[in-house]
Write a protein that holds these residues in place. Structure first.
Motif, PDB file in Angstrom:
ATOM      1  N   GLN A  52      -5.147   3.195   0.448  1.00  0.00           N
ATOM      2  CA  GLN A  52      -5.997   2.053  -0.237  1.00  0.00           C
ATOM      3  C   GLN A  52      -5.525   1.858  -1.646  1.00  0.00           C
ATOM      4  O   GLN A  52      -6.257   0.896  -2.329  1.00  0.00           O
ATOM      5  N   GLU A  53      -4.548   2.597  -1.858  1.00  0.00           N
ATOM      6  CA  GLU A  53      -3.860   2.432  -3.396  1.00  0.00           C
ATOM      7  C   GLU A  53      -2.563   1.329  -3.152  1.00  0.00           C
ATOM      8  O   GLU A  53      -1.983   1.827  -2.246  1.00  0.00           O
ATOM      9  N   MET A  54      -2.497   0.544  -4.266  1.00  0.00           N
ATOM     10  CA  MET A  54      -1.109  -0.009  -4.210  1.00  0.00           C
ATOM     11  C   MET A  54      -0.046   0.609  -4.997  1.00  0.00           C
ATOM     12  O   MET A  54      -0.227   1.265  -6.008  1.00  0.00           O
ATOM     13  N   ILE A  55       1.170   0.510  -4.405  1.00  0.00           N
ATOM     14  CA  ILE A  55       2.301   1.098  -5.278  1.00  0.00           C
ATOM     15  C   ILE A  55       2.568   0.260  -6.492  1.00  0.00           C
ATOM     16  O   ILE A  55       2.772  -0.928  -6.506  1.00  0.00           O
ATOM     17  N   LYS A  56       2.586   0.796  -7.710  1.00  0.00           N
ATOM     18  CA  LYS A  56       2.681   0.273  -9.044  1.00  0.00           C
ATOM     19  C   LYS A  56       3.546   1.211  -9.896  1.00  0.00           C
ATOM     20  O   LYS A  56       3.920   0.639 -11.052  1.00  0.00           O
ATOM     21  N   PHE A  57       3.981   2.245  -9.590  1.00  0.00           N
ATOM     22  CA  PHE A  57       4.972   3.081 -10.588  1.00  0.00           C
ATOM     23  C   PHE A  57       6.110   3.445  -9.631  1.00  0.00           C
ATOM     24  O   PHE A  57       6.312   3.511  -8.574  1.00  0.00           O
ATOM     25  N   TYR A  58       7.102   4.000 -10.534  1.00  0.00           N
ATOM     26  CA  TYR A  58       8.148   4.472  -9.952  1.00  0.00           C
ATOM     27  C   TYR A  58       8.541   5.839 -10.976  1.00  0.00           C
ATOM     28  O   TYR A  58       8.577   5.919 -12.234  1.00  0.00           O
TER      29      TYR A  58
ATOM     30  N   PRO B 126       0.960  -1.322  -0.034  1.00  0.00           N
ATOM     31  CA  PRO B 126       0.022  -0.173   0.121  1.00  0.00           C
ATOM     32  C   PRO B 126       0.822   1.416  -0.079  1.00  0.00           C
ATOM     33  O   PRO B 126       2.044   1.205   0.594  1.00  0.00           O
ATOM     34  N   CYS B 127       0.260   2.269  -0.497  1.00  0.00           N
ATOM     35  CA  CYS B 127       0.993   3.422  -0.659  1.00  0.00           C
ATOM     36  C   CYS B 127       0.913   4.217   0.764  1.00  0.00           C
ATOM     37  O   CYS B 127      -0.183   4.169   1.299  1.00  0.00           O
ATOM     38  N   LEU B 128       1.944   4.959   1.399  1.00  0.00           N
ATOM     39  CA  LEU B 128       1.805   5.546   2.561  1.00  0.00           C
ATOM     40  C   LEU B 128       1.091   6.899   2.595  1.00  0.00           C
ATOM     41  O   LEU B 128       0.308   7.138   3.518  1.00  0.00           O
ATOM     42  N   LYS B 129       0.928   7.499   1.611  1.00  0.00           N
ATOM     43  CA  LYS B 129      -0.022   8.542   1.427  1.00  0.00           C
ATOM     44  C   LYS B 129      -1.482   8.225   1.217  1.00  0.00           C
ATOM     45  O   LYS B 129      -2.150   8.929   1.591  1.00  0.00           O
ATOM     46  N   HIS B 130      -1.578   7.082   0.261  1.00  0.00           N
ATOM     47  CA  HIS B 130      -3.088   6.663  -0.173  1.00  0.00           C
ATOM     48  C   HIS B 130      -3.163   5.119   0.373  1.00  0.00           C
ATOM     49  O   HIS B 130      -2.975   4.406  -0.732  1.00  0.00           O
TER      50      HIS B 130
ATOM     51  N   LYS C 194      11.019   7.928  -6.771  1.00  0.00           N
ATOM     52  CA  LYS C 194      10.151   7.594  -5.479  1.00  0.00           C
ATOM     53  C   LYS C 194       9.102   6.517  -6.119  1.00  0.00           C
ATOM     54  O   LYS C 194       8.749   6.524  -7.335  1.00  0.00           O
ATOM     55  N   LEU C 195       8.646   5.609  -5.142  1.00  0.00           N
ATOM     56  CA  LEU C 195       7.808   4.729  -5.286  1.00  0.00           C
ATOM     57  C   LEU C 195       6.324   5.219  -5.413  1.00  0.00           C
ATOM     58  O   LEU C 195       5.926   6.103  -4.414  1.00  0.00           O
ATOM     59  N   LEU C 196       5.295   5.001  -6.274  1.00  0.00           N
ATOM     60  CA  LEU C 196       4.087   5.810  -6.349  1.00  0.00           C
ATOM     61  C   LEU C 196       3.033   4.877  -6.705  1.00  0.00           C
ATOM     62  O   LEU C 196       2.984   3.781  -7.280  1.00  0.00           O
ATOM     63  N   CYS C 197       1.668   5.356  -6.123  1.00  0.00           N
ATOM     64  CA  CYS C 197       0.522   4.645  -6.726  1.00  0.00           C
ATOM     65  C   CYS C 197      -0.142   5.449  -7.754  1.00  0.00           C
ATOM     66  O   CYS C 197       0.278   6.483  -8.177  1.00  0.00           O
ATOM     67  N   SER C 198      -1.328   4.863  -8.303  1.00  0.00           N
ATOM     68  CA  SER C 198      -1.737   5.702  -9.236  1.00  0.00           C
ATOM     69  C   SER C 198      -2.385   7.220  -9.072  1.00  0.00           C
ATOM     70  O   SER C 198      -2.150   7.863  -9.752  1.00  0.00           O
TER      71      SER C 198
END
Length: 586
Positions: free
Chosen positions: A105-111, A99-103, A117-121
């Motif tokens: 409910q969203e999973m980390i899938k991007f960089y 899971p993303c630390l900021k969001h 940084k690792l990012l969610c959508s």
């Protein structure tokens, strides 16, 4: 048939594997299946090699990361589930479920390559747009990561860093033990010193007692002599008195006459014998203390000084993948006081024009000075009417200096090894720190603290409000990606992008002053309170001390070609402030 929303195993069916039931023959949305929900497939993406439900199919066409992918509708899509590509990984344990630390409910899938940084959508959509960042979908770039050089290097770095921290603990433990032992030794030395003082005082006291005993013995000796003499005379006088009385009673006139004359002689003799007894000088004695000793004990605050000496072993913060500085060697100093100076030098701005040429601002003497590092001398001095603060290099022959008290940026050119005043640019308020990059000047303003980005004509391009970000902006340095601001009020170095967003902050110091950027984007910064210069990583996550035990370091400048670090002091002492101090880092 599968029912929408039914939970299912995340194990994919191969296109070469026969289906054992109607449910297995159902073509379902693979992204939703990874999240634990099985929905009917509405289409297929040939690049992602995934079947998509209606919602995912629609989103796939508009998302900036996938809108250029080739999609097939329900009629043309493959009729069996496709095995995920190797870039998506082969086992269900490698599904993207962090899971993303900021969001959350969203999973980390991007960089994001630009911000590392690792990012969610949601992060991608809100903070890392395609116009400013290069963002990759992790499964698209992770295919070759297994047993890769990056894997080996990071694992090696992690092990090395772990060893460093373990060694740090051992170093601190050993030095703490040594420090505590040295304290015990110091306390023992204090007790020994006190005993020596007591012994000396005992000697002085005995000397006084001996002197008093001598006087007492003389007094007693004299008293004894007086008592003996007076007793003898008293007896003699009594005998004479008794004889005179008897002769007078017996009416023996002749003998009485002679006895009286003898008595007169006796009295005369007695007076002569006793006169010396009463000439002895008997005195009353009092004690008057030694004021020197008394005042010394009253004025002195301690028995001595508990001195301190730093251990040679350095155990500063561990910094991963930073420019390695294993050794700092003193390389001399350059005196920058000239015959034109009317005050103590206070060098608070410094920039490197070439490896052999430093340009500095002397605030108290209202001067900009050119320093030749080869000859180690001031080769030229430009006198100003107002006190200069900071300085930056604009071109190989042009500089910009802030004059905060008149709200002006003074441009200076160099011709024939001479500093020449050129045009000026007026700013809105007092300007202090200044830095230049590709046709833009960044200046720090105070009361309230803010930054302004200007063009070379002084036109304001961007204003960065310092509310909740800055308190007392001092110095600035920048590169293509970031602007760094030292803040003595917040006690931080703040990293911003060119849009003014805070993207990093370092707070491991107490009073930040001058800064200089090294070749790899790390930043040298002076901490005046702790008397050190630190090197801070480009993302402001870590820092380490490179020079310590200094005297109020204020301005700093790094030369990547010679690997030399130049710094100045604000100690209020000419033997430090009149010099540029040089260290060679390796």
């Amino acid at each position: 048939m599968a029912v929408s929303g039914k939970k299912a195993s995340k194990q994919f069916s191969s296109s070469t594997t026969s289906m054992a039931s109607d449910e297995d023959l159902q073509i379902y949305c693979q992204p939703c299946d990874e999240e634990g929900t099985r929905l009917p497939a509405h289409g297929y993406c040939t690049e992602c090699r995934e079947h998509l439900c209606k919602n995912c199919y629609t989103a796939h066409k508009v998302s900036r990361l996938s809108k250029h992918h080739t999609l097939q509708d329900a009629t043309n899509m493959p009729k069996v589930l496709q095995q995920p590509s190797t870039s998506i990984h082969t086992g269900q344990s490698d599904v993207l479920t962090t899971p993303c630390l900021k969001h959350p409910q969203e999973m980390i899938k991007f960089y994001c390559n630009d911000h590392t940084k690792l990012l969610c959508s949601v992060c991608v959509t809100l903070e890392h747009q395609a116009t400013s960042c290069k963002v990759d979908y992790i499964p698209d770039i992770s295919g070759d990561i297994l047993d890769s050089k990056q894997y080996q290097d990071i694992l090696k770095t992690l092990n090395h860093t772990s060893d460093q921290f373990q060694q740090m603990v051992e170093n601190v433990k050993n030095m703490t033990n040594k420090s505590n032992i040295s304290l015990k030794d110091a306390l023992a030395a204090i007790k020994k010193f006190r005993q020596e003082i007591n012994k000396r005082l005992d000697v002085l006291e005995r000397q006084a007692e001996d002197a008093a005993k001598v006087i007492e013995q003389e007094n007693n000796k004299h008293l004894k002599a007086v008592e003996t003499t007076c007793e003898d005379i008293t007896k003699l006088l009594k005998i004479s008195s008794d004889n005179i009385k008897q002769l007078n009673t017996s009416k023996q006139a002749n003998k009485l006459f002679m006895e009286l004359k003898l008595a007169e002689k006796t009295i005369q003799n007695v007076e002569g014998k006793t006169q010396h007894l009463f000439s002895y000088d008997i005195k009353e004695h009092n004690f008057r203390s030694n004021d020197v000793i008394l005042n010394f004990l009253k004025t002195e605050k301690s028995l001595g000084t508990l001195t301190q000496k730093a251990f040679n072993t350095e155990y500063q913060s561990v910094q991963v993948k930073s420019r390695q500085t294993s050794h700092a060697a003193h390389a001399g100093k350059i005196c920058v006081k000239t015959s034109k100076a009317e005050c103590r030098c206070w060098i608070i701005g410094m920039t490197l024009l070439t490896p052999d040429l430093l340009i500095i601002t002397d605030y108290l003497n209202k001067a900009v000075k050119m320093v030749d590092t080869s000859s180690q001398s001031v080769s030229d001095q430009l006198q100003l009417k107002f006190k200069p603060w900071d300085i930056t290099t604009v071109t190989s022959t042009e500089l910009a200096v802030t004059l905060p008290h008149i709200q002006i940026i003074q441009f200076i050119s160099i011709s024939s090894n001479k500093l020449i005043k050129k045009h000026t640019v007026r700013v809105a308020r007092d300007c202090y720190g200044i830095s230049y990059y590709q046709g833009k000047l960044i200046v720090s303003l105070r009361s309230p603290a803010k930054l302004q980005i200007l063009d070379m004509n002084g036109t304001i391009l961007t204003t960065i409000d310092g509310k909740n970000i800055f308190k007392d902006t001092c110095y600035i340095t920048c590169n293509r990606h970031s602007i760094y601001v030292s803040d003595s009020g917040m006690k931080t170095v703040t990293r911003l992008n060119w849009q003014g967003d805070v993207i990093g902050r370092y707070s491991g110091m107490s009073d930040f002053r001058g800064m200089s950027m090294s070749d790899d984007g790390t930043v040298f910064v002076c901490d005046q309170d702790r008397n050190v210069i630190k090197e801070i990583s480009g993302d402001c996550s870590t820092g380490k001390v490179v020079l310590q035990d200094l005297k109020s370091p204020h301005a700093v400048c790094w030369c990547g070609k010679t690997k030399k670090l130049y710094y100045t002091c604000s100690a209020g002492d000419a033997k430090y402030d009149h010099f540029i101090h040089i260290y060679k880092l390796s």
